[in-house]
Every structure is written in structure tokens, then in C-alpha cells.
Design an enzyme around this catalytic site. Structure first.
Site, PDB file in Angstrom:
ATOM      1  N   CYS A 115       0.812  -1.224   0.000  1.00 61.80           N
ATOM      2  CA  CYS A 115       0.000   0.000   0.000  1.00 61.80           C
ATOM      3  C   CYS A 115       0.843   1.270   0.000  1.00 61.80           C
ATOM      4  CB  CYS A 115      -0.919   0.010   1.218  1.00 61.80           C
ATOM      5  SG  CYS A 115      -1.988  -1.426   1.265  1.00 61.80           S
ATOM      6  N   HIS A 255      -3.422   6.826   3.486  1.00 65.59           N
ATOM      7  CA  HIS A 255      -3.826   5.584   2.821  1.00 65.59           C
ATOM      8  C   HIS A 255      -5.190   5.192   3.388  1.00 65.59           C
ATOM      9  CE1 HIS A 255      -4.172   1.637   1.396  1.00 65.59           C
ATOM     10  NE2 HIS A 255      -3.821   1.034   2.514  1.00 65.59           N
ATOM     11  N   ASN A 285     -10.406  -0.149   0.172  1.00 66.98           N
ATOM     12  CA  ASN A 285      -8.948  -0.049   0.220  1.00 66.98           C
ATOM     13  C   ASN A 285      -8.396  -0.399  -1.166  1.00 66.98           C
ATOM     14  OD1 ASN A 285      -6.216  -0.421   0.599  1.00 66.98           O
ATOM     15  ND2 ASN A 285      -6.421  -1.640   2.470  1.00 66.98           N
TER      16      ASN A 285
HETATM   17  O1  UT7 Z   1      -3.935  -1.696   3.349  1.00 70.55           O
HETATM   18  C1  UT7 Z   1      -3.022  -2.458   4.069  1.00 70.55           C
HETATM   19  C2  UT7 Z   1      -3.141  -2.163   5.496  1.00 70.55           C
HETATM   20  N1  UT7 Z   1      -4.320  -2.792   6.020  1.00 70.55           N
HETATM   21  C3  UT7 Z   1      -4.911  -2.319   7.098  1.00 70.55           C
HETATM   22  O2  UT7 Z   1      -4.524  -1.295   7.608  1.00 70.55           O
HETATM   23  C4  UT7 Z   1      -6.052  -3.088   7.721  1.00 70.55           C
HETATM   24  C5  UT7 Z   1      -5.995  -2.964   9.216  1.00 70.55           C
HETATM   25  N2  UT7 Z   1      -6.980  -3.771   9.893  1.00 70.55           N
HETATM   26  C6  UT7 Z   1      -8.312  -3.491   9.855  1.00 70.55           C
HETATM   27  O3  UT7 Z   1      -8.718  -2.575   9.184  1.00 70.55           O
HETATM   28  C7  UT7 Z   1      -9.238  -4.299  10.708  1.00 70.55           C
HETATM   29  O4  UT7 Z   1      -8.487  -5.129  11.565  1.00 70.55           O
HETATM   30  C8  UT7 Z   1     -10.231  -5.164   9.878  1.00 70.55           C
HETATM   31  C9  UT7 Z   1     -11.256  -4.272   9.212  1.00 70.55           C
HETATM   32  C10 UT7 Z   1      -9.483  -5.983   8.851  1.00 70.55           C
HETATM   33  C11 UT7 Z   1     -10.982  -6.119  10.806  1.00 70.55           C
HETATM   34  O5  UT7 Z   1     -11.649  -5.365  11.816  1.00 70.55           O
HETATM   35  P1  UT7 Z   1     -11.517  -5.801  13.351  1.00 70.55           P
HETATM   36  O6  UT7 Z   1     -12.330  -4.864  14.132  1.00 70.55           O
HETATM   37  O7  UT7 Z   1     -10.037  -5.868  13.664  1.00 70.55           O
HETATM   38  O8  UT7 Z   1     -12.189  -7.217  13.358  1.00 70.55           O
HETATM   39  P2  UT7 Z   1     -11.555  -8.627  13.758  1.00 70.55           P
HETATM   40  O9  UT7 Z   1     -10.646  -9.125  12.705  1.00 70.55           O
HETATM   41  O10 UT7 Z   1     -11.031  -8.521  15.157  1.00 70.55           O
HETATM   42  O11 UT7 Z   1     -12.859  -9.536  13.779  1.00 70.55           O
HETATM   43  C12 UT7 Z   1     -13.917  -9.299  14.714  1.00 70.55           C
HETATM   44  C13 UT7 Z   1     -15.041 -10.244  14.395  1.00 70.55           C
HETATM   45  C14 UT7 Z   1     -14.584 -11.686  14.226  1.00 70.55           C
HETATM   46  O12 UT7 Z   1     -15.578 -12.511  14.762  1.00 70.55           O
HETATM   47  P3  UT7 Z   1     -15.400 -13.144  16.231  1.00 70.55           P
HETATM   48  O13 UT7 Z   1     -14.137 -13.957  16.165  1.00 70.55           O
HETATM   49  O14 UT7 Z   1     -15.274 -11.975  17.157  1.00 70.55           O
HETATM   50  O15 UT7 Z   1     -16.656 -13.929  16.406  1.00 70.55           O
HETATM   51  C15 UT7 Z   1     -14.553 -11.881  12.726  1.00 70.55           C
HETATM   52  O16 UT7 Z   1     -14.754 -13.223  12.352  1.00 70.55           O
HETATM   53  O17 UT7 Z   1     -15.656  -9.879  13.153  1.00 70.55           O
HETATM   54  C16 UT7 Z   1     -15.712 -11.024  12.284  1.00 70.55           C
HETATM   55  N3  UT7 Z   1     -15.617 -10.565  10.913  1.00 70.55           N
HETATM   56  C17 UT7 Z   1     -16.691 -10.224  10.184  1.00 70.55           C
HETATM   57  N4  UT7 Z   1     -17.998 -10.192  10.454  1.00 70.55           N
HETATM   58  C18 UT7 Z   1     -18.824  -9.781   9.489  1.00 70.55           C
HETATM   59  C19 UT7 Z   1     -14.494 -10.413  10.162  1.00 70.55           C
HETATM   60  N5  UT7 Z   1     -14.828  -9.961   8.930  1.00 70.55           N
HETATM   61  C20 UT7 Z   1     -16.177  -9.837   8.930  1.00 70.55           C
HETATM   62  C21 UT7 Z   1     -17.098  -9.420   7.944  1.00 70.55           C
HETATM   63  N6  UT7 Z   1     -18.395  -9.399   8.272  1.00 70.55           N
HETATM   64  N7  UT7 Z   1     -16.705  -9.032   6.716  1.00 70.55           N
END
Ligand code: UT7
Length: 332
Positions: A115, A255, A285
Site C-alpha cells: 500500500c 492511505h 482499500n
Molecule cells: O492496506 C493495508 C493495510 N491494512 C490495514 O490497515 C487493515 C488494518 N486492519 C483493519 O482494518 C481491521 O483489523 C479489519 C477491518 C481488517 C478487521 O476489523 P476488526 O475490528 O479488527 O475485526 P476482527 O478481525 O477482530 O474480527 C472481529 C469479528 C470476528 O468474529 P469473532 O471472532 O469476534 O466472532 C470476525 O470473524 O468480526 C468477524 N468478521 C466479520 N464479520 C462480518 C471479520 N470480517 C467480517 C465481515 N463481516 N466481513
């Protein structure tokens, strides 16, 4: 020799016309518009059509940028393409763009830093201008990640979109361009954003196909922590190299990975959200394309003036980070 600076004289962007909303994704994935909007700020993304590739999108943005700069492609001295989703591993996508632009024998190279690629490429262009080696450089950030994510995986597929953004950097003896920058890399955490298979570490094969390990994987939580940690420090380092403070900056173009990362940076840096350029809601993104896309769009609509002072900040695979203070054109 008089000191040389890299003025940004042209800009252009391209996003494929096909839009996929969060509601569209609800039909095929265990996800919801509410989750995606709350956790990321994304409402929709543009997805490339079957007839499009990374190079065709890059060419469209480049043609707009060349037209804006009133520069024939034959006068380009260098082409830099930032992408992690090229048409092919080999040949480099930069050569495909060079050929399509009829930029005869112009050197062209691809910069692969995830990125952060556009800022890395812009800083590289600026260095070639400052040394007097080249006068007219095309810099493109382009990404077609919809072909590299697993559309069954809700943790990654909802996050990305396809787009391209381009700028023309031209030599001038009037102060402008990149005023200060920082580039960084911490390869010890390379596993946080990875396509585990398909490269030399694990070549493509039937086993890879069966397990789907050629798709993009991301440890979202770790990347989130890294991004919020690096944002302020990278910004401060670039500002200090430029001899400026955040008060001297008109716009921050971050970004566009997650609205919550931008909100955290706003709080951390004490800068109101109104001074951040945001388009993640409409494009998701777009990795290396996100900053030049936001830049081109906001100049075209008159929100950013080319003489404004901008702070570009990016973070991503590697892990890498980059920040640059840029005044595109000299103040008349
Ligand atoms: O461009 C390169 C750089 N990238 C970034 O900067 C990305 C940085 N990270 C993020 O933006 C976030 O970590 C994400 C958007 C990727 C994820 O958000 P989060 O708040 O960190 O969620 P998480 O991964 O901790 O997941 C929380 C819950 C999980 O369920 P459980 O285990 O708590 O039951 C996931 O399975 O949300 C679930 N989950 C979803 N639910 C509905 C993950 N993706 C989804 C989804 N829809 N699409």
C-alpha cells in the site's frame, strides 16, 4: 547547476465502472453492511471488468495525467508503477504500461511495497529529478486486488477495491514538490499481509489451489495496531525533515485502509477530521492506488489547490510505511 524540484503538473485517476455495495456482498457472504461500515467505513468498492487488467487501468489514469500536464507520452524520461497486483509476475507491468502509452524505449520499473508503493514511487521520482537525471516522470499507483482475494473469505474480500491514480512529475527550478519524507520497512513482520503461495517460497501447484493459499491473507488486528502506531511517528518525521509542523499542512491524504485508523490518527495528532481527505466509503482499500486516486479526485473538484501543502501517509505489506510532505506546484 540550479537546484531542481519535482513539480506535479498532471494528475489522473481511474476506477472501473462496476460498483459492488456492501448489500450486494450480503447475498454471498456471512457479512452485513452494518459490520463493514462500522468496522471500516467502507460502503462500496469498484471492481474491474473481465476485459480490464492492472495495466489497462494504469494506462487510463496515465493518459488523464499526461493530458493535464500537456505532455506527450513520448517525452517521458521514466515510468514508475507501484503495484502488488500486476498483470504478470514477469514481465513487469511497468513495461506493459510503457508500450501501451507508446513511450518509446522509456525506462520503466515496478515498485512493489504494498500500500505504500505510490509514496515510495513519488519519492523515487523526486530523487531522479533532483539529481538532474530525468525531467519528466510518470508515477502510477494501481491495484487490481479483486483478482487476488478469496471471495469466500469475509475477512479480506470486503476490504479491497480496484483503481488507479497517476501523476506527472516535472523538473522546475522553483521550490515545490517533496519537501520532506520518510520511508520505512520492518520485514520481521512480513507474515501479517501475505499471499503465502505462488512465489518461490511455495510455488503454485494442485495443493496450493486446493487450500487456496495463493490468495491474500491479512492479520487485520496486528496490521491495525501497526498502522495506528506508525501513522503519527511517520508524519512527524516527514514534517521535521521538511522543517514544518502539522499547522503548515493544508490537507492530510492518508492511505485509505480503515476509517477507524484515520480517526485514531486525527485524535493522536490533534488534527480535526475535516483536514483528512477520505474516500474509503466509495472505493474501499485500493492499496497503492488510494492516495493518488484521492489526490486526483480532490484537485479535480477544486477542494485541493495544487499549491496546497499536503501530507501523504501510508502503511502496509512488508510491513512498510511512508510519509511525504508535498507542495505539488510552486506558489506563483
Ligand atoms: O492496506 C493495508 C493495510 N491494512 C490495514 O490497515 C487493515 C488494518 N486492519 C483493519 O482494518 C481491521 O483489523 C479489519 C477491518 C481488517 C478487521 O476489523 P476488526 O475490528 O479488527 O475485526 P476482527 O478481525 O477482530 O474480527 C472481529 C469479528 C470476528 O468474529 P469473532 O471472532 O469476534 O466472532 C470476525 O470473524 O468480526 C468477524 N468478521 C466479520 N464479520 C462480518 C471479520 N470480517 C467480517 C465481515 N463481516 N466481513
Amino acid at each position: 547547476m540550479a537546484e531542481l524540484y519535482g513539480a506535479i503538473t498532471g494528475w489522473g485517476a481511474y476506477a472501473p465502472p462496476h460498483v459492488v455495495t456492501n448489500h450486494d456482498l450480503e447475498a454471498t457472504l456471512d457479512t452485513s453492511d452494518e459490520w463493514i461500515v462500522q468496522r471500516t467505513g467502507i460502503r462500496q468498492r469498484h471492481i474491474a471488468g473481465a476485459d480490464e487488467t492492472t495495466s489497462t487501468m494504469a494506462v487510463k489514469a496515465s493518459i488523464s495525467a499526461l493530458a493535464k500536464a500537456n505532455l506527450p507520452s513520448g517525452e517521458l524520461d521514466l515510468i514508475l508503477i507501484a503495484t502488488s497486483s500486476p498483470d504478470y509476475f514477469t514481465p513487469p507491468v511497468s513495461s506493459l504500461v510503457q508500450a501501451a502509452l507508446n513511450a518509446h524505449n522509456t525506462p520503466a520499473m515496478t515498485i512493489v511495497t504494498g500500500c505504500t508503493g505510490f509514496v515510495y514511487a513519488l519519492v523515487t521520482a523526486d530523487q531522479f529529478i533532483r539529481t538532474g537525471a530525468y525531467r519528466n516522470i510518470l508515477v502510477v499507483g494501481v491495484e487490481l486486488l479483486s483478482r487476488f482475494v478469496n471471495w469466500q473469505d469475509r475477512a479480506t474480500s470486503v476490504l479491497f477495491g480496484d483503481a488507479a491514480g497517476a501523476v506527472i512529475v516535472q523538473a522546475t527550478d522553483r521550490p515545490c514538490g517533496v519537501q520532506g519524507f520518510v520511508l520505512g520497512s520492518d520485514g520481521s513482520n512480513y507474515q501479517h499481509i501475505i499471499m503465502p503461495s505462488g512465489g518461490s517460497a511455495r510455488p503454485f501447484g494442485a495443493d496450493v489451489l486446493a487450500e487456496g493459499s495463493h490468495y491474500l491473507l491479512m492479520n487485520g488486528r496486528e496490521v491495525f495496531k501497526f498502522a495506528t502506531r506508525i501513522f503519527g511517528s511517520a508524519s512527524n518525521q516527514a514534517l521535521s525533515k521538511a522543517g514544518m509542523t502539522i499547522a503548515d499542512v493544508d490537507w492530510i491524504i492518508p492511505h485509505q485502509a480503515n476509517l477507524r485508523i484515520i480517526q485514531a490518527a486525527s485524535k493522536d495528532m490533534g488534527v480535526p477530521m475535516e483536514r483528512f481527505i477520505i474516500n474509503i466509503d466509495r472505493y474501499a482499500n485500493t492499496s497503492a492506488a488510494s492516495i493518488p486516486l484521492a489526490l486526483a479526485e480532490n484537485i479535480d473538484c477544486g477542494r485541493i489547490k495544487p499549491t496546497d501543502t499536503l501530507l501523504l501517509v501510508s502503511f502496509g505489506a512488508g510491513m512498510t510505511w511512508s510519509a511525504a510532505v508535498v507542495q505539488m506546484q510552486p506558489i506563483a
